[in-house]
Write a protein that holds these residues in place. Sequence first.
Motif, PDB file in Angstrom:
ATOM      1  N   UNK A  22       0.669  -1.347  -0.054  1.00  0.00           N
ATOM      2  CA  UNK A  22      -0.328  -0.091  -0.030  1.00  0.00           C
ATOM      3  C   UNK A  22       1.257   1.197  -0.103  1.00  0.00           C
ATOM      4  N   UNK A  23       1.427   1.645  -0.732  1.00  0.00           N
ATOM      5  CA  UNK A  23       2.832   2.289  -1.220  1.00  0.00           C
ATOM      6  C   UNK A  23       2.234   3.517  -2.420  1.00  0.00           C
ATOM      7  N   UNK A  51      11.950 -11.855   7.639  1.00  0.00           N
ATOM      8  CA  UNK A  51      12.825 -10.851   6.397  1.00  0.00           C
ATOM      9  C   UNK A  51      12.026  -9.405   6.388  1.00  0.00           C
ATOM     10  N   UNK A  52      10.438  -9.152   6.610  1.00  0.00           N
ATOM     11  CA  UNK A  52       9.676  -7.992   6.038  1.00  0.00           C
ATOM     12  C   UNK A  52       9.392  -7.560   7.272  1.00  0.00           C
ATOM     13  N   UNK A  53       9.752  -5.485   6.977  1.00  0.00           N
ATOM     14  CA  UNK A  53       9.158  -5.164   8.220  1.00  0.00           C
ATOM     15  C   UNK A  53       7.788  -4.177   7.697  1.00  0.00           C
ATOM     16  N   UNK A  54       7.365  -4.089   8.285  1.00  0.00           N
ATOM     17  CA  UNK A  54       6.154  -3.648   8.508  1.00  0.00           C
ATOM     18  C   UNK A  54       6.316  -2.633  10.094  1.00  0.00           C
ATOM     19  N   UNK A  55       6.108  -0.920   9.441  1.00  0.00           N
ATOM     20  CA  UNK A  55       5.922  -0.128  10.077  1.00  0.00           C
ATOM     21  C   UNK A  55       4.264   0.968  10.124  1.00  0.00           C
ATOM     22  N   UNK A  56       4.275   1.298  11.649  1.00  0.00           N
ATOM     23  CA  UNK A  56       2.707   2.041  11.441  1.00  0.00           C
ATOM     24  C   UNK A  56       2.388   2.564  12.140  1.00  0.00           C
ATOM     25  N   UNK A  57       0.924   3.774  12.195  1.00  0.00           N
ATOM     26  CA  UNK A  57       0.577   4.831  13.616  1.00  0.00           C
ATOM     27  C   UNK A  57       0.022   3.129  14.290  1.00  0.00           C
ATOM     28  N   UNK A  65       3.649   3.449   6.779  1.00  0.00           N
ATOM     29  CA  UNK A  65       4.172   4.359   6.629  1.00  0.00           C
ATOM     30  C   UNK A  65       5.780   4.267   5.986  1.00  0.00           C
ATOM     31  N   UNK A  66       6.328   2.988   6.178  1.00  0.00           N
ATOM     32  CA  UNK A  66       7.262   2.614   5.834  1.00  0.00           C
ATOM     33  C   UNK A  66       7.153   0.707   5.738  1.00  0.00           C
ATOM     34  N   UNK A  67       8.837   0.524   5.344  1.00  0.00           N
ATOM     35  CA  UNK A  67       8.189  -0.777   5.461  1.00  0.00           C
ATOM     36  C   UNK A  67       9.978  -0.736   5.156  1.00  0.00           C
ATOM     37  N   UNK A  68      10.351  -2.337   4.829  1.00  0.00           N
ATOM     38  CA  UNK A  68      11.715  -2.889   5.037  1.00  0.00           C
ATOM     39  C   UNK A  68      11.938  -4.685   4.808  1.00  0.00           C
ATOM     40  N   UNK A 113      14.776  -0.342   1.698  1.00  0.00           N
ATOM     41  CA  UNK A 113      14.233   0.478   3.204  1.00  0.00           C
ATOM     42  C   UNK A 113      13.208   1.814   2.247  1.00  0.00           C
ATOM     43  N   UNK A 114      12.514   1.386   2.314  1.00  0.00           N
ATOM     44  CA  UNK A 114      11.381   2.314   2.018  1.00  0.00           C
ATOM     45  C   UNK A 114      10.514   3.033   2.362  1.00  0.00           C
ATOM     46  N   UNK A 115      10.541   4.593   2.572  1.00  0.00           N
ATOM     47  CA  UNK A 115       9.800   5.475   3.098  1.00  0.00           C
ATOM     48  C   UNK A 115       8.496   6.741   2.473  1.00  0.00           C
TER      49      UNK A 115
END
Length: 252
Positions: A22-23, A51-57, A65-68, A113-115
């Motif tokens: 969703x980016x 091996x996948x990270x997801x960042x969110x509020x 808001x970001x993924x790696x 790493x994508x923001x």
Amino acid sequence: MSDALVIEPLDKRPDLASTIWKFEGLWPTFMVQDPMSDMYYATVDRDHPEHVLIAYEPDQPDTPVARAFTVPFEFGTDQRAELPDDGWDGVIRWAALDRNVGRPATHVSALEIAIRPDQRGTGLAAVMLAAMRDNVRRLGFTELFAPVRPSGKPAEPHTPMSEYAYRTRDDGLPVDPWLRVHVRAGGEILRVCPRAMTISGSLAEWREWTGLPFDRTGDVEVPGALVPVHCSVEHDHAVYVEPGVWVRHTFT
């Protein structure tokens, strides 16, 4: 903002698998045409969720808001005594081969790493790199390699990467912002990988991807590219060979 973020690996939150896509506007269109990427991204939620990270509020888990992304691979054998010159492409190929033959991984490579564009410049990239390092440790590895794509290089497409990557400021840190984040986090610049990604296409495809005419044989400067794209009108194709910089993070 980063203090309130939740950053989780996909193996612990498989319900978030759909959100990693969703980016919008993360990369120039031509950058997502590397055929090697399908060997990883097409099945990453199945093959490498850890091996996948997801960042969110906390109150918006469906709006990341970001993924790696990282990938495990075997390294340090007689056949793989050196990191590949084809950087990003090469480590994906190695990892896919290892998985196919059941070869156990010894190391991990960062891939992305994508923001989210509206959150860039907030320090979130450093937060995600720290989370990536922590996740690699969680998985039991002691080294993380990264075929880094220097973020400031598009401003100097004709400067050799071998020169650009080693420029430093008065404080000794790299001039390039993304390399600087890695070094501040404990990374060590190893060497240039001269063909980290290779993207080729017909001239019609390149026109579609970039909006540029591609009507003359020679080098074409493309916004967002680290180096010029090689165009051949006579043979109706153009090829982009992107260099990168191998960086090593070692954990104690």
